[in-house]
Design a protein around this motif. Structure first.
Motif, PDB file in Angstrom:
ATOM      1  N   GLU A  77      -9.033  -1.858  -6.348  1.00  0.00           N
ATOM      2  CA  GLU A  77      -8.211  -0.745  -6.769  1.00  0.00           C
ATOM      3  C   GLU A  77      -8.603   0.643  -6.351  1.00  0.00           C
ATOM      4  N   LYS A  78      -9.960   0.939  -6.153  1.00  0.00           N
ATOM      5  CA  LYS A  78     -10.310   2.112  -5.798  1.00  0.00           C
ATOM      6  C   LYS A  78      -9.820   2.434  -4.101  1.00  0.00           C
ATOM      7  N   ALA A  79      -9.918   1.299  -3.646  1.00  0.00           N
ATOM      8  CA  ALA A  79      -9.593   1.409  -2.113  1.00  0.00           C
ATOM      9  C   ALA A  79      -8.035   1.675  -1.933  1.00  0.00           C
ATOM     10  N   LEU A  80      -7.390   1.028  -2.780  1.00  0.00           N
ATOM     11  CA  LEU A  80      -5.819   1.449  -2.802  1.00  0.00           C
ATOM     12  C   LEU A  80      -5.612   2.539  -3.242  1.00  0.00           C
ATOM     13  N   ALA A  81      -6.183   3.118  -4.030  1.00  0.00           N
ATOM     14  CA  ALA A  81      -5.746   4.599  -4.762  1.00  0.00           C
ATOM     15  C   ALA A  81      -6.186   5.502  -3.580  1.00  0.00           C
ATOM     16  N   ASP A  82      -7.169   5.397  -2.701  1.00  0.00           N
ATOM     17  CA  ASP A  82      -7.608   6.068  -1.592  1.00  0.00           C
ATOM     18  C   ASP A  82      -6.946   6.223  -0.636  1.00  0.00           C
ATOM     19  N   LEU A  83      -5.667   5.454  -0.419  1.00  0.00           N
ATOM     20  CA  LEU A  83      -4.758   5.539   0.601  1.00  0.00           C
ATOM     21  C   LEU A  83      -3.918   6.833   0.754  1.00  0.00           C
ATOM     22  N   ARG A  84      -3.631   7.025   2.123  1.00  0.00           N
ATOM     23  CA  ARG A  84      -2.831   8.267   1.999  1.00  0.00           C
ATOM     24  C   ARG A  84      -1.275   7.634   1.965  1.00  0.00           C
ATOM     25  N   HIS A  85      -0.465   8.636   1.152  1.00  0.00           N
ATOM     26  CA  HIS A  85       0.898   8.460   0.821  1.00  0.00           C
ATOM     27  C   HIS A  85       1.745   8.820   2.013  1.00  0.00           C
ATOM     28  N   ASP A  86       1.482   8.327   3.279  1.00  0.00           N
ATOM     29  CA  ASP A  86       2.396   8.925   4.246  1.00  0.00           C
ATOM     30  C   ASP A  86       3.199   7.776   4.907  1.00  0.00           C
ATOM     31  N   GLY A  87       3.219   6.444   4.161  1.00  0.00           N
ATOM     32  CA  GLY A  87       3.827   5.560   4.786  1.00  0.00           C
ATOM     33  C   GLY A  87       3.653   4.854   6.019  1.00  0.00           C
ATOM     34  N   ASN A  88       2.537   5.227   6.442  1.00  0.00           N
ATOM     35  CA  ASN A  88       2.013   4.388   7.728  1.00  0.00           C
ATOM     36  C   ASN A  88       1.249   3.234   7.415  1.00  0.00           C
ATOM     37  N   PRO A  89       1.427   2.275   7.835  1.00  0.00           N
ATOM     38  CA  PRO A  89       0.496   1.163   7.586  1.00  0.00           C
ATOM     39  C   PRO A  89      -0.730   0.968   8.325  1.00  0.00           C
ATOM     40  N   VAL A  90      -1.750   0.378   7.554  1.00  0.00           N
ATOM     41  CA  VAL A  90      -3.132   0.630   7.643  1.00  0.00           C
ATOM     42  C   VAL A  90      -3.626  -0.768   7.482  1.00  0.00           C
ATOM     43  N   ASP A  91      -4.851  -1.098   8.079  1.00  0.00           N
ATOM     44  CA  ASP A  91      -5.648  -2.433   7.787  1.00  0.00           C
ATOM     45  C   ASP A  91      -6.614  -2.030   6.762  1.00  0.00           C
ATOM     46  N   ARG A  92      -6.897  -2.751   5.860  1.00  0.00           N
ATOM     47  CA  ARG A  92      -8.227  -2.953   5.065  1.00  0.00           C
ATOM     48  C   ARG A  92      -8.725  -4.181   4.774  1.00  0.00           C
ATOM     49  N   THR A  93      -9.852  -4.172   4.428  1.00  0.00           N
ATOM     50  CA  THR A  93     -10.709  -5.495   4.107  1.00  0.00           C
ATOM     51  C   THR A  93     -10.787  -5.516   2.651  1.00  0.00           C
ATOM     52  N   LEU A  94     -10.422  -6.302   1.646  1.00  0.00           N
ATOM     53  CA  LEU A  94     -10.592  -6.226   0.349  1.00  0.00           C
ATOM     54  C   LEU A  94     -11.180  -7.509   0.065  1.00  0.00           C
ATOM     55  N   PRO A 107      10.974   7.685  -5.121  1.00  0.00           N
ATOM     56  CA  PRO A 107      11.630   8.766  -5.659  1.00  0.00           C
ATOM     57  C   PRO A 107      11.399   9.181  -7.064  1.00  0.00           C
ATOM     58  N   TYR A 108      10.792   8.250  -7.957  1.00  0.00           N
ATOM     59  CA  TYR A 108      10.572   8.380  -9.228  1.00  0.00           C
ATOM     60  C   TYR A 108       9.303   8.886  -9.529  1.00  0.00           C
ATOM     61  N   GLY A 109       8.441   9.306  -8.505  1.00  0.00           N
ATOM     62  CA  GLY A 109       7.221   9.743  -8.767  1.00  0.00           C
ATOM     63  C   GLY A 109       6.033   9.029  -8.593  1.00  0.00           C
ATOM     64  N   ASP A 110       6.103   7.675  -8.641  1.00  0.00           N
ATOM     65  CA  ASP A 110       4.850   6.748  -8.607  1.00  0.00           C
ATOM     66  C   ASP A 110       4.745   6.501  -6.962  1.00  0.00           C
ATOM     67  N   VAL A 111       3.547   6.212  -6.784  1.00  0.00           N
ATOM     68  CA  VAL A 111       3.121   5.558  -5.285  1.00  0.00           C
ATOM     69  C   VAL A 111       2.914   4.129  -5.442  1.00  0.00           C
ATOM     70  N   ILE A 112       3.906   3.658  -4.658  1.00  0.00           N
ATOM     71  CA  ILE A 112       3.633   2.098  -4.654  1.00  0.00           C
ATOM     72  C   ILE A 112       3.113   1.416  -3.452  1.00  0.00           C
ATOM     73  N   VAL A 113       2.084   0.672  -3.560  1.00  0.00           N
ATOM     74  CA  VAL A 113       1.103   0.161  -2.331  1.00  0.00           C
ATOM     75  C   VAL A 113       1.670  -1.136  -2.384  1.00  0.00           C
ATOM     76  N   THR A 114       2.131  -1.503  -0.990  1.00  0.00           N
ATOM     77  CA  THR A 114       2.424  -2.884  -0.854  1.00  0.00           C
ATOM     78  C   THR A 114       1.605  -3.504   0.427  1.00  0.00           C
ATOM     79  N   GLY A 115       0.979  -4.642   0.537  1.00  0.00           N
ATOM     80  CA  GLY A 115       0.340  -5.288   1.403  1.00  0.00           C
ATOM     81  C   GLY A 115       0.756  -6.856   1.602  1.00  0.00           C
ATOM     82  N   LEU A 116       0.384  -6.950   3.123  1.00  0.00           N
ATOM     83  CA  LEU A 116       0.680  -8.563   3.335  1.00  0.00           C
ATOM     84  C   LEU A 116      -0.765  -8.968   3.978  1.00  0.00           C
TER      85      LEU A 116
END
Length: 406
Positions: A77-94, A107-116
Motif C-alpha cells: 500500500e505504501k508503494a502504491l501511495a508513492d506513485l505519481r498521479h500523472d497517468g503514466n504506467p510504471v513497473d513495480r514489484t510487490l 474527477p471526483y478527487g480520488d486517485v485510482i491506482v490500477t495494475g495488471l
C-alpha cells in the motif's frame, strides 16, 4: 517484441483503469459514499486496484482466481501511495509479484491506482525466447545437414580420385609383370572442371606409368632370356674344359709349376660352372614355373644338406638341433634344398675356420615349421641388413670369398 507486448499491456491497463475509475465513482445522492472499485464489472483475474484519498490508501486489493478479494500488505500500500498521479504506467514489484501500474486522479478527487500482472508478458517473452532458440537450433541442424550433403556430393569425385590413387599405391610395381588397369571414371576425368582436370591428369599419368611398366617388363624378359640362353650355352664349353683338364692331369706329366697351373685352371672352371648354374637357376625362378608340391621331411633334408657342407668344410663345427618327431611340410623339395644349401654355403664361405654353425628345425606356436641357421661368427653389419637378401649382395667384397654370393 518486449516493446510491442508492453504497448498491448498498457492498452489493456488503460481500459482496466477506465473501468476502475467508473466503478469507484460516488453514487448520485450519496457523494460521501465511496464504492469499492475492485467490485466493478469487467476486471480480469489478477487485476490490482487501490483508492487513495487525501494521500492515504482507503481500499486496496487484487482479484484472485476464484473471484475473491486478496488484500495487500502495508508495504504494498505504501508503494502504491508513492506513485505519481500523472497517468503514466510504471513497473513495480510487490509482495504478490511484478505489476504494471498506473495512477490516475479521478474527477471526483480520488486517485485510482490500477495494475495488471507482468507474469503473462514475461511468460510470453520466455516462450518466445525458447521458440526462437528451438527454431534457431533446428535451422542450424538443417543447415548443417544440408551443408554436409552438399559437401559430400562435392567431395565424392575427390574420394574416387583418392580411391584410385590408393589402389595404385598398393600395387607391387617394383618387379614382375604389373597390370595397371585401374583408372579414374570418365565422369570424373572431364577437363571442364577442376576435379575433372585432376582426374584427367591422373589418368594420363597412369597411362604413362603403365607403358613404362610394360617396357620394363619387356626389357626384363629379354634380359632373363639372354641370361638363360647364355648360361645354357656356357655349360657345354665349361664341361669340355673341365674334362680335358682332368684328362691332362691323369695322362700327362707336368712340372710342379705346370701341375699348379693346371689345378688353377680346373678350380676356376669349377667356379665358373657354379656361377653359370646359379644364373641358370635364377633365370628359371624368374620364369615363375609352378612348384612341384609334395610332402617333404625337413628333418631328413637338413641332415643331408648339413652332411654335404661338412664334407666341404670339415674345419667348421657343424651341429644339429632336431626334434624327436620328423617335421613334414608340404613344399617343393628341390627348392627347399636350394634355399637351405644357400644358407649353409654362406655360413661356410663367410666365416673363419673353427666357427660353430648350428642348424635347427622346430615347430612354432601356430604349427608352422621353422628352420634356422646360426653361427657365432662376426655377424652381418647393421647397414647391410636391408640388402642381405638381394641377388649377389656382398657386405664387403674386399673381405668376402670370391665365390660367395647371396
Amino acid at each position: 517484441m518486449d516493446s510491442f507486448l508492453t504497448q498491448q499491456l498498457d492498452k489493456q491497463l488503460g481500459q482496466a483503469s477506465h473501468l476502475s475509475n467508473e466503478a469507484g465513482r460516488p453514487q448520485l445522492g450519496n457523494p460521501s459514499g465511496r464504492p469499492d472499485p475492485l467490485e466493478g464489472r469487467g476486471q480480469g483475474v489478477g487485476t490490482l486496484i487501490a483508492r487513495i484519498s487525501n494521500g492515504q490508501v482507503s481500499s486496496a486489493g487484487l482479484l484472485a482466481s476464484d473471484a475473491t478479494r486478496d488484500s495487500l500488505s502495508p508495504g504494498d500500500e505504501k508503494a502504491l501511495a508513492d506513485l505519481r498521479h500523472d497517468g503514466n504506467p510504471v513497473d513495480r514489484t510487490l509482495s504478490t509479484g511484478s505489476y504494471r501500474l498506473v495512477a490516475v486522479e479521478a474527477p471526483y478527487g480520488d486517485v485510482i491506482v490500477t495494475g495488471l500482472p507482468l507474469a503473462a508478458k514475461q511468460n510470453t517473452l520466455t516462450s518466445l525466447v525458447w521458440t526462437m532458440v528451438v527454431v534457431s537450433l533446428a535451422g542450424l541442424v538443417l543447415i548443417g545437414l544440408a551443408g554436409t550433403v552438399l559437401i559430400r556430393r562435392t567431395m565424392k569425385p575427390l574420394e574416387q580420385l583418392s580411391e584410385v590413387a590408393t589402389q595404385v599405391s598398393r600395387l607391387p610395381l617394383d618387379a614382375g609383370e604389373v597390370a595397371l588397369a585401374v583408372r579414374v571414371p570418365p565422369s570424373n576425368a572431364h577437363p571442364g572442371t577442376e576435379v575433372g582436370s585432376v582426374g584427367h591428369a591422373l589418368n594420363l599419368m597412369l597411362d604413362n606409368v603403365s607403358k613404362a611398366l610394360e617396357a620394363r617388363q619387356e626389357s626384363e624378359t629379354k634380359v632373363r632370356q639372354f641370361v638363360a640362353d647364355a648360361s645354357h650355352e656356357l655349360r657345354t664349353p665349361l664341361t669340355a674344359i673341365r674334362g680335358y683338364t682332368e684328362l691332362m692331369r691323369m695322362t700327362e706329366n707336368f712340372t710342379p709349376d705346370g701341375r699348379k697351373s693346371l689345378a688353377r685352371v680346373q678350380s676356376q672352371s669349377e667356379r665358373m660352372t657354379t656361377l653359370v648354374e646359379d644364373l641358370l637357376l635364377l633365370a628359371r625362378l624368374d620364369e615363375g614355373q609352378p612348384l612341384k608340391l609334395a610332402d617333404v621331411d625337413l628333418t631328413q633334408l637338413v641332415v643331408e644338406t648339413v652332411s654335404d657342407e661338412k664334407v666341404m668344410a670339415p674345419d667348421r663345427v657343424w651341429q644339429l638341433e632336431l626334434p624327436e618327431e620328423p617335421v613334414v611340410v608340404r613344399g617343393d623339395a628341390s627348392q627347399l634344398h636350394q634355399v637351405l644349401a644357400n644358407l649353409l654355403s654362406n655360413a661356410r664361405k663367410h666365416t673363419v675356420p673353427g666357427t660353430k654353425v648350428v642348424t635347427a628345425v622346430m615347430r612354432s606356436a601356430d604349427g608352422s615349421a621353422v628352420v634356422t641357421v646360426t653361427d657365432n661368427g662376426a655377424g652381418i653389419p647393421p647397414e647391410f641388413v636391408d640388402r642381405v637378401f638381394a641377388r649377389f649382395a656382398r657386405a664387403d667384397a674386399a673381405r668376402t670369398s670370391p665365390v660367395g654370393s647371396g
